[in-house]
Write a protein that holds these residues in place. Sequence first.
Motif, PDB file in Angstrom:
ATOM      1  N   LEU A  32      42.584  34.886  42.285  1.00 43.71           N
ATOM      2  CA  LEU A  32      41.826  36.108  42.034  1.00 43.71           C
ATOM      3  C   LEU A  32      41.007  35.895  40.773  1.00 43.71           C
ATOM      4  N   GLU A  33      39.741  36.320  40.817  1.00 45.25           N
ATOM      5  CA  GLU A  33      38.886  36.140  39.650  1.00 45.25           C
ATOM      6  C   GLU A  33      38.136  37.419  39.351  1.00 45.25           C
ATOM      7  N   ASN A  34      38.044  37.736  38.076  1.00 44.39           N
ATOM      8  CA  ASN A  34      37.311  38.906  37.619  1.00 44.39           C
ATOM      9  C   ASN A  34      35.853  38.512  37.431  1.00 44.39           C
ATOM     10  N   GLY A  35      34.957  38.975  38.305  1.00 41.14           N
ATOM     11  CA  GLY A  35      33.535  38.679  38.202  1.00 41.14           C
ATOM     12  C   GLY A  35      32.803  39.792  37.486  1.00 41.14           C
ATOM     13  N   ASP A  36      31.491  39.659  37.397  1.00 39.20           N
ATOM     14  CA  ASP A  36      30.676  40.667  36.717  1.00 39.20           C
ATOM     15  C   ASP A  36      30.723  42.015  37.433  1.00 39.20           C
ATOM     16  N   ASP A  37      30.800  41.985  38.762  1.00 40.04           N
ATOM     17  CA  ASP A  37      30.733  43.237  39.518  1.00 40.04           C
ATOM     18  C   ASP A  37      31.961  43.495  40.375  1.00 40.04           C
ATOM     19  N   GLY A  38      33.103  42.883  40.032  1.00 40.89           N
ATOM     20  CA  GLY A  38      34.319  43.173  40.781  1.00 40.89           C
ATOM     21  C   GLY A  38      35.326  42.046  40.743  1.00 40.89           C
ATOM     22  N   ARG A 139      34.788  33.677  47.100  1.00 40.86           N
ATOM     23  CA  ARG A 139      34.308  34.966  46.604  1.00 40.86           C
ATOM     24  C   ARG A 139      34.321  36.092  47.635  1.00 40.86           C
ATOM     25  N   LEU A 140      35.496  36.382  48.146  1.00 37.42           N
ATOM     26  CA  LEU A 140      35.679  37.587  48.968  1.00 37.42           C
ATOM     27  C   LEU A 140      35.836  38.763  48.010  1.00 37.42           C
ATOM     28  N   ARG A 141      34.896  39.686  48.019  1.00 42.48           N
ATOM     29  CA  ARG A 141      34.949  40.802  47.059  1.00 42.48           C
ATOM     30  C   ARG A 141      35.964  41.839  47.516  1.00 42.48           C
ATOM     31  N   LEU A 142      36.998  42.030  46.667  1.00 38.60           N
ATOM     32  CA  LEU A 142      38.059  42.974  46.997  1.00 38.60           C
ATOM     33  C   LEU A 142      37.794  44.370  46.456  1.00 38.60           C
ATOM     34  N   GLY A 143      37.017  44.479  45.395  1.00 40.42           N
ATOM     35  CA  GLY A 143      36.719  45.800  44.844  1.00 40.42           C
ATOM     36  C   GLY A 143      36.421  45.729  43.366  1.00 40.42           C
ATOM     37  N   GLY A 149      42.567  46.886  38.712  1.00 38.31           N
ATOM     38  CA  GLY A 149      43.264  46.686  37.448  1.00 38.31           C
ATOM     39  C   GLY A 149      43.378  45.211  37.104  1.00 38.31           C
ATOM     40  N   GLU A 150      43.356  44.917  35.824  1.00 39.24           N
ATOM     41  CA  GLU A 150      43.410  43.531  35.366  1.00 39.24           C
ATOM     42  C   GLU A 150      44.804  43.101  34.953  1.00 39.24           C
ATOM     43  N   ASP A 151      45.695  44.058  34.730  1.00 41.66           N
ATOM     44  CA  ASP A 151      47.014  43.737  34.188  1.00 41.66           C
ATOM     45  C   ASP A 151      47.998  43.363  35.280  1.00 41.66           C
ATOM     46  N   GLY A 152      48.887  42.438  34.954  1.00 41.96           N
ATOM     47  CA  GLY A 152      49.973  42.074  35.851  1.00 41.96           C
ATOM     48  C   GLY A 152      49.522  41.267  37.048  1.00 41.96           C
ATOM     49  N   GLN A 153      50.462  41.046  37.929  1.00 42.72           N
ATOM     50  CA  GLN A 153      50.192  40.293  39.147  1.00 42.72           C
ATOM     51  C   GLN A 153      50.128  41.245  40.336  1.00 42.72           C
ATOM     52  N   VAL A 189      51.246  35.957  48.402  1.00 49.00           N
ATOM     53  CA  VAL A 189      51.570  35.523  47.040  1.00 49.00           C
ATOM     54  C   VAL A 189      51.277  36.652  46.063  1.00 49.00           C
ATOM     55  N   ARG A 190      51.796  36.496  44.860  1.00 54.27           N
ATOM     56  CA  ARG A 190      51.488  37.413  43.760  1.00 54.27           C
ATOM     57  C   ARG A 190      50.533  36.663  42.826  1.00 54.27           C
ATOM     58  N   LEU A 191      49.350  37.254  42.598  1.00 50.77           N
ATOM     59  CA  LEU A 191      48.327  36.595  41.785  1.00 50.77           C
ATOM     60  C   LEU A 191      47.891  37.485  40.641  1.00 50.77           C
ATOM     61  N   ALA A 192      47.636  36.864  39.497  1.00 47.61           N
ATOM     62  CA  ALA A 192      47.042  37.568  38.360  1.00 47.61           C
ATOM     63  C   ALA A 192      45.533  37.406  38.438  1.00 47.61           C
ATOM     64  N   VAL A 193      44.801  38.397  37.936  1.00 42.85           N
ATOM     65  CA  VAL A 193      43.339  38.325  37.922  1.00 42.85           C
ATOM     66  C   VAL A 193      42.922  37.419  36.774  1.00 42.85           C
ATOM     67  N   GLU A 194      42.232  36.316  37.108  1.00 44.98           N
ATOM     68  CA  GLU A 194      41.798  35.368  36.098  1.00 44.98           C
ATOM     69  C   GLU A 194      40.443  35.779  35.530  1.00 44.98           C
ATOM     70  N   LYS A 195      40.224  35.400  34.273  1.00 44.14           N
ATOM     71  CA  LYS A 195      38.930  35.644  33.635  1.00 44.14           C
ATOM     72  C   LYS A 195      37.928  34.631  34.167  1.00 44.14           C
ATOM     73  N   PRO A 196      36.644  34.981  34.229  1.00 50.11           N
ATOM     74  CA  PRO A 196      35.646  34.020  34.714  1.00 50.11           C
ATOM     75  C   PRO A 196      35.577  32.809  33.796  1.00 50.11           C
ATOM     76  N   ARG A 197      35.297  31.640  34.408  1.00 52.50           N
ATOM     77  CA  ARG A 197      35.236  30.393  33.633  1.00 52.50           C
ATOM     78  C   ARG A 197      33.856  30.167  33.113  1.00 52.50           C
TER      79      ARG A 197
END
Length: 197
Positions: A32-38, A139-143, A149-153, A189-197
């Motif tokens: 999971l990755e945190n992009g500019d728009d989701g 890059r399947l946009r989930l929302g 939310g960014e916290d936790g898995q 799986v349980r995934l944490a949202v990663e920050k963009p590289r």
Amino acid sequence: MALLLLGLVLWLGVVWPVAAQSRGASVTQMRLENGDDGVYLSATVQFELPTLVEDVLDKGIALHFVAEAELYRERWYWTDRKVAQVSRYMRLAYQPLTRRWRLNVAPVPITGNAGFGVSLNQNFDSLDEALDAVKRIGRLRLGDVAEIGEDGQHPVVFRFRLDTTQLPRPFQIGMVGQSEWDIATERSVRLAVEKPR
């Protein structure tokens, strides 16, 4: 009778895992990755096309693949709540006139009757190159981050399959009982949202 039952259990213990592995599809990577728009999900699927399926492709019959992802929010007081769901549809076909492979990718099912609608089209010189593009689900946009939310898995379920319902009717009838057509995998799986590289 007990000896016969024991023999059956032992036989299933050997044959069942082999049959489950013979499908050959597996999810080798998910993130999971945190992009500019989701929030986006990327995954990599590994499978080999059986010779029978490859022959059908060579004859100009298109194959349809579906990738689906669901993201849940955990709740301690009840079952997990589905926060997001997304699907990607892929149509792979051989173009005999140009001797190239064409891959159409769309957020909705690609049907011959309705045209391809809004889809991304790519051409490839070889089947291996085209299959590599099918196996990389990027890059399947989930929302939005605010919804997810960014916290936790987060519990994530990813599914990938060959959609045999899109094949011509004679193939659908002829494939009954043939495991070569059963290309499918699912991974939770349980995934944490990663920050963009």
